[in-house]
Motif scaffolding. Structure first.
Motif, short mmCIF file in Angstrom:
data_model
loop_
_atom_site.label_atom_id
_atom_site.label_comp_id
_atom_site.label_asym_id
_atom_site.label_seq_id
_atom_site.Cartn_x
_atom_site.Cartn_y
_atom_site.Cartn_z
N SER A 140 1.16 2.90 6.79
CA SER A 140 0.29 3.32 5.59
C SER A 140 -0.21 4.76 5.73
O SER A 140 -0.35 5.42 6.58
N SER A 146 -6.63 1.36 4.21
CA SER A 146 -5.35 1.90 3.91
C SER A 146 -5.30 2.08 2.03
O SER A 146 -6.17 1.95 1.39
N VAL A 167 0.93 -1.15 0.17
CA VAL A 167 -0.03 0.04 -0.09
C VAL A 167 0.88 1.24 0.13
O VAL A 167 2.30 1.33 0.08
N THR A 193 -4.34 2.38 -1.67
CA THR A 193 -3.74 1.86 -2.83
C THR A 193 -3.44 2.70 -3.75
O THR A 193 -3.03 2.23 -4.90
#
Length: 385
Positions: free
Chosen positions: A167, A175, A55, A177
């Motif tokens: 993160s 989280s 992430v 991406t």
């Protein structure tokens, strides 16, 4: 909001978001010059979000307490939750960690040989004074990993800093991406964002500690227990990370296990994470019973005027008729579901969904980590049908 392009080569565009800068970098061919401004900010004690294969992380110089404190402030992160330190070269370990001995040292080296760079974090003895005590939460250990992402590796090397990097989201949220997820949560709260495209694995790294010939999993993630068993004679789970604690324990059992953790030895052991804004429930059982239960719950919620959502695997999504049905990925290819999970949870928020029901999967391979994150997102609320 104005945008300013900097003539720093084809691989970078600089955009100013309030006080947060965005650099768009070609992840296939990241150039040192393209990351120089972000690296300079890190050297000066700033906070910069960057992509990894898992992430997006929010990085700061792990050696400087004032820099690390800015991570906690931006995220709203509990102060007793330790951070993972990211490195670009194994030679940096000598600066950060004290040596292990005997079988533990040999096993740790084997894990690094096999899984670094990659989504494996190893908890090691910290060298006194090597990192800020805010990184270790006062523990005698530090969690270290080497990300398998060209942008992350270039940025860490260019900065000359070991980067503490949880993160890059507000604490408790799904989280990120994508760089856009970081902007949604942290624009104006951090110094910069390096946009290197979508993360690959989609779930955070596996965190382990070694003891002789044994690997103990503290947090499931991108490296599976099956993969670890190819290296280690024994693989065990911490109680909080064990299958069942990730997706099939009752809420009371999960809360009890978390309550026993005083200062967690790694992220993901104590606090709720990954939650969408709507109320979420996991539904576990035979497929026909699961779909019937969810359909009835959706109708009842809609009759109350609530906006409904279902998180399903691609093979089953057509069974549902909620206001928002998201196919997270294939049940036959759980890696795709892992990649899409956090984006789906954020999409429910974007569409204003108030009640969410989610299918479950077997806790095997990456499915263990997937169920761990789903369970935390639902506050360990599981309905058995």
């Amino acid at each position: 909001m104005g945008q300013n392009k900097a003539e720093a080569g084809d691989t970078i565009v600089t955009i100013h978001l309030s006080k947060t800068k965005l650099w768009e970098v070609d992840s296939e061919h990241p150039q040192e010059s393209g990351l120089f401004e972000a690296a300079a900010l890190l050297q000066a004690g700033g906070t910069v979000a960057f992509p990894t294969e898992t992430v997006y992380g929010l990085g700061a110089d792990a050696r400087r307490t004032e820099a690390v404190e800015r991570i906690f402030e931006a995220k709203g992160r509990p102060s007793d939750n330790p951070l993972i330190v990211h490195i670009s070269d194994r030679a940096q370990l000598a600066e950060l960690t004290a040596p292990l001995e005997g079988a533990s040292a040999a096993l740790a080296a084997q894990l690094m040989d096999r899984f670094w760079p990659g989504p494996l974090t190893i908890v090691l003895p910290v060298k006194p004074g090597a990192v800020s005590p805010r990184v270790t939460a006062g523990l005698a250990t530090v969690a270290v990993r080497m990300p398998a992402h060209p942008v992350a590796l270039r940025l860490i090397a260019a900065s000359g800093c070991p980067l503490a990097a949880p993160s890059a989201n507000r604490s408790g949220r799904p989280s990120p991406t994508l760089a856009s997820h970081v902007r949604d949560d942290l624009s104006g709260l951090i110094d910069g964002i390096v946009d290197g495209g979508a993360a690959g694995v989609g779930l955070e790294s596996t965190v382990v500690e070694v003891d002789g010939d044994t690997v103990r999993i503290l947090r499931p993630g991108g490296v599976t227990a099956e993969g670890l068993r190819e290296i280690a004679a024994r693989v065990e789970y911490d109680a909080v990370a064990a299958p069942g604690a990730g997706g099939t324990a009752t809420a009371a059992e999960a809360e009890s296990a978390a309550a026993e953790v005083q200062t967690p030895r790694s992220p993901g052991m104590k606090y709720a994470h990954y939650a969408p804004q709507g109320e979420m429930r996991l539904v576990k059982g035979e497929l026909g019973a699961v779909s019937a239960y969810i359909a009835a719950e959706v109708r009842a919620a809609q009759a109350r005027g609530e906006r409904t959502g279902v998180l399903a695997f691609a093979e089953h999504a057509a069974r549902y008729d909620a206001d928002c049905v998201l196919a997270v990925g294939s049940l036959a290819q759980l890696e795709s579901a892992a990649q899409g999970l956090y984006h789906a949870l954020r999409e429910f928020d974007r569409r204003g969904v108030q009640r969410i029901w989610a299918e479950t999967c077997p806790e095997e391979g990456i499915g263990h980590a997937l169920m761990n994150r789903l369970s935390k997102a639902a506050g360990h609320a599981v309905v058995y049908v």
